[in-house]
Motif scaffolding. Structure first.
Motif, PDB file in Angstrom:
ATOM      1  N   ASP A  15      35.285  -1.019  18.382  1.00  0.00           N
ATOM      2  CA  ASP A  15      34.877   0.235  17.500  1.00  0.00           C
ATOM      3  C   ASP A  15      34.682  -0.163  16.144  1.00  0.00           C
ATOM      4  O   ASP A  15      34.079   0.732  15.446  1.00  0.00           O
ATOM      5  N   ALA A  16      34.997  -1.174  15.651  1.00  0.00           N
ATOM      6  CA  ALA A  16      34.797  -1.430  14.134  1.00  0.00           C
ATOM      7  C   ALA A  16      33.411  -1.648  14.110  1.00  0.00           C
ATOM      8  O   ALA A  16      32.531  -2.238  14.659  1.00  0.00           O
ATOM      9  N   PRO A  17      32.785  -1.252  12.732  1.00  0.00           N
ATOM     10  CA  PRO A  17      31.255  -1.441  12.492  1.00  0.00           C
ATOM     11  C   PRO A  17      31.102  -2.876  12.117  1.00  0.00           C
ATOM     12  O   PRO A  17      31.892  -3.522  11.741  1.00  0.00           O
ATOM     13  N   PRO A  18      29.780  -3.348  12.152  1.00  0.00           N
ATOM     14  CA  PRO A  18      29.545  -4.690  12.154  1.00  0.00           C
ATOM     15  C   PRO A  18      29.450  -4.860  10.585  1.00  0.00           C
ATOM     16  O   PRO A  18      29.261  -4.093   9.631  1.00  0.00           O
ATOM     17  N   GLN A  19      30.178  -6.188  10.346  1.00  0.00           N
ATOM     18  CA  GLN A  19      30.419  -6.611   8.967  1.00  0.00           C
ATOM     19  C   GLN A  19      28.772  -6.906   8.287  1.00  0.00           C
ATOM     20  O   GLN A  19      28.123  -7.396   8.889  1.00  0.00           O
ATOM     21  N   ARG A  20      28.996  -6.275   6.966  1.00  0.00           N
ATOM     22  CA  ARG A  20      27.561  -6.632   6.275  1.00  0.00           C
ATOM     23  C   ARG A  20      27.512  -8.179   6.067  1.00  0.00           C
ATOM     24  O   ARG A  20      28.466  -8.706   5.658  1.00  0.00           O
ATOM     25  N   LEU A  62      25.236  -9.491 -11.969  1.00  0.00           N
ATOM     26  CA  LEU A  62      26.878 -10.362 -11.705  1.00  0.00           C
ATOM     27  C   LEU A  62      27.633  -9.379 -10.945  1.00  0.00           C
ATOM     28  O   LEU A  62      28.275  -9.485 -10.106  1.00  0.00           O
ATOM     29  N   ARG A  63      28.006  -8.172 -11.796  1.00  0.00           N
ATOM     30  CA  ARG A  63      28.641  -7.135 -11.257  1.00  0.00           C
ATOM     31  C   ARG A  63      28.087  -6.672  -9.826  1.00  0.00           C
ATOM     32  O   ARG A  63      29.053  -6.253  -8.994  1.00  0.00           O
ATOM     33  N   ALA A  64      26.921  -6.314  -9.816  1.00  0.00           N
ATOM     34  CA  ALA A  64      26.410  -5.812  -8.640  1.00  0.00           C
ATOM     35  C   ALA A  64      26.576  -6.929  -7.391  1.00  0.00           C
ATOM     36  O   ALA A  64      26.881  -6.351  -6.157  1.00  0.00           O
ATOM     37  N   TRP A  65      26.354  -8.048  -7.704  1.00  0.00           N
ATOM     38  CA  TRP A  65      26.606  -8.969  -6.592  1.00  0.00           C
ATOM     39  C   TRP A  65      27.948  -9.084  -6.284  1.00  0.00           C
ATOM     40  O   TRP A  65      28.431  -8.983  -4.980  1.00  0.00           O
ATOM     41  N   ARG A  66      28.864  -9.033  -7.093  1.00  0.00           N
ATOM     42  CA  ARG A  66      30.367  -8.959  -6.735  1.00  0.00           C
ATOM     43  C   ARG A  66      30.830  -7.800  -6.030  1.00  0.00           C
ATOM     44  O   ARG A  66      31.646  -7.762  -5.102  1.00  0.00           O
ATOM     45  N   ALA A  67      30.006  -6.577  -6.182  1.00  0.00           N
ATOM     46  CA  ALA A  67      30.479  -5.329  -5.606  1.00  0.00           C
ATOM     47  C   ALA A  67      29.430  -5.161  -4.452  1.00  0.00           C
ATOM     48  O   ALA A  67      29.710  -3.915  -3.841  1.00  0.00           O
ATOM     49  N   HIS A  69      29.236  -6.026  -1.328  1.00  0.00           N
ATOM     50  CA  HIS A  69      29.810  -5.925  -0.087  1.00  0.00           C
ATOM     51  C   HIS A  69      30.218  -4.229   0.085  1.00  0.00           C
ATOM     52  O   HIS A  69      30.470  -3.794   1.424  1.00  0.00           O
ATOM     53  N   GLY A  70      30.648  -3.500  -0.944  1.00  0.00           N
ATOM     54  CA  GLY A  70      31.032  -2.346  -0.970  1.00  0.00           C
ATOM     55  C   GLY A  70      29.897  -1.131  -0.959  1.00  0.00           C
ATOM     56  O   GLY A  70      30.228  -0.062  -0.776  1.00  0.00           O
ATOM     57  N   THR A  79      20.673   4.534  -8.061  1.00  0.00           N
ATOM     58  CA  THR A  79      21.866   5.096  -8.635  1.00  0.00           C
ATOM     59  C   THR A  79      23.061   4.319  -8.826  1.00  0.00           C
ATOM     60  O   THR A  79      23.650   4.177  -9.827  1.00  0.00           O
ATOM     61  N   TRP A  80      23.127   3.490  -7.734  1.00  0.00           N
ATOM     62  CA  TRP A  80      24.318   2.466  -7.763  1.00  0.00           C
ATOM     63  C   TRP A  80      24.127   1.477  -8.681  1.00  0.00           C
ATOM     64  O   TRP A  80      25.192   1.271  -9.268  1.00  0.00           O
TER      65      TRP A  80
END
Length: 345
Positions: A15-20, A62-67, A69-70, A79-80
């Motif tokens: 049931d878990a969603p596929p991991q990015r 750099l911050r976008a790469w680190r974040a 996955h979320g 916007t993100w």
């Protein structure tokens, strides 16, 4: 009971969603590249520095790469990433003083008979080369995401009178057209807090950013004025320079904290303190910044070589040149891809 316990993990996994898939820094940079000029303009408006803005674009990546996955597509990518960029700027600005122009220091116009002295203890506002904001170096309101008015030098200078949070709220609401609740979520504020901050920021901005002076009615008259202005400087014809200035022209020269008002005062300033002595001592190359013309001035030194001296950001109007901000600092020439010296003619 044992069989049931064995099956539960299998069901949960099913049931878990596929991991990015894990994204590399290069993947994220490629994804954000279409937004790079907009991000750069936003960081420049926040900081008033082309150097800091370029560094903050890299920090945003750099911050976008680190974040990444979320990032779950609950908002648009734009916007993100602007949320990330804004918070990177706010972190950068903590404990830092604003970047003013001399007219923003609050002192009255100076006496041009007195020698101007540089102030090394101030981090001054910097111009933003048009080539970094627009692919062809010219703003096209119909096609470009970054408008000329949003990076106008007077507007960016006025933003420096706001707190960092006020800048962020005003830019997100009035330039990027975010809704109040989006700004609240990005900056960890309440909607009421966003609205009150925006009200204060708009009121302060109205006090320090006067209406933009009228532009020349057509491009040809504008070009003719600039050609005459260059010719007057290269001939070191102070009378001709004065004739091309608006009667109430404002002249400032960071890192010198003094500023001057009036064509006559500017003429006195140039006559008394400009190191040029004769025709040919100064040469100019045209470029542009903040959506307006810039003239790179090279001064002839004792060895006969013309070297980088100042960048004159000029505001031409139907009454003549209404404002000149002459930025000293040869290091700025590199951002405009200008040579440090000129070959002989």
């Amino acid at each position: 009971m044992a069989a049931s316990q064995t099956e539960q993990p299998t069901t949960a996994l099913a049931d878990a969603p596929p991991q990015r898939p894990a994204a590399t820094a290069g993947d994220v940079a490629e994804l954000l590249e279409p937004l790079r000029r907009e991000i750069l303009a936003h960081c420049y408006r926040m900081t008033g520095s082309v150097h800091d803005a370029e560094d903050l674009v890299q920090e945003t990546y750099l911050r976008a790469w680190r974040a990444y996955h979320g990032f779950e597509n609950r908002s648009s990518l734009r916007t993100w990433v602007f949320r990330i960029a804004t918070n990177a700027c706010l972190t950068h600005l903590e404990g830092r003083k604003r970047r003013p122009l001399p007219t923003g220091l609050g002192a009255p116009a100076a006496d041009p008979h007195e020698r101007p002295l540089p102030e090394a203890g101030v981090s001054w506002l910097e111009p933003m080369p048009d080539d970094l904001l627009w692919s062809q170096g010219q703003p096209d309101p119909a096609a470009q995401a970054v408008s000329r008015d949003s990076v106008r030098l007077a507007f960016v200078a006025a933003l420096q009178h706001l707190t960092a949070q006020q800048r962020a709220v005003l830019l997100l609401r009035d330039v990027l057209a975010w809704r109040a609740r989006e700004v609240a979520g990005a900056l960890d504020l309440t909607v009421a807090g966003v609205n009150s901050t925006l009200q204060r920021a708009r009121a302060r901005l109205a006090d320090v950013d006067p209406e933009e002076p009228p532009r020349l009615p057509d491009d040809e008259r504008r070009r003719a004025l600039l050609r005459a202005y260059v010719a007057a400087f290269e001939a070191y014809d102070v009378a001709a320079i004065v004739d091309l200035l608006a009667a109430d022209v404002v002249w400032e020269m960071p890192p010198y904290p003094e500023w001057y008002r009036g064509a006559g005062a500017v003429g006195t300033l140039i006559s008394r303190w400009c190191p040029a002595q004769r025709a040919g001592d100064m040469r100019m190359l045209p470029t542009s910044a903040n959506g307006e013309p810039v003239l790179a001035l090279y001064m002839r030194e004792d060895d006969g070589v013309h070297r980088a001296f100042q960048l004159q950001h000029v505001v031409p109007t139907s009454d003549g040149v209404a404002r000149v901000t002459a930025f000293f600092g040869p290091e700025l020439f590199a951002h405009f891809a200008l040579p440090p010296e000129l070959p002989p003619r």
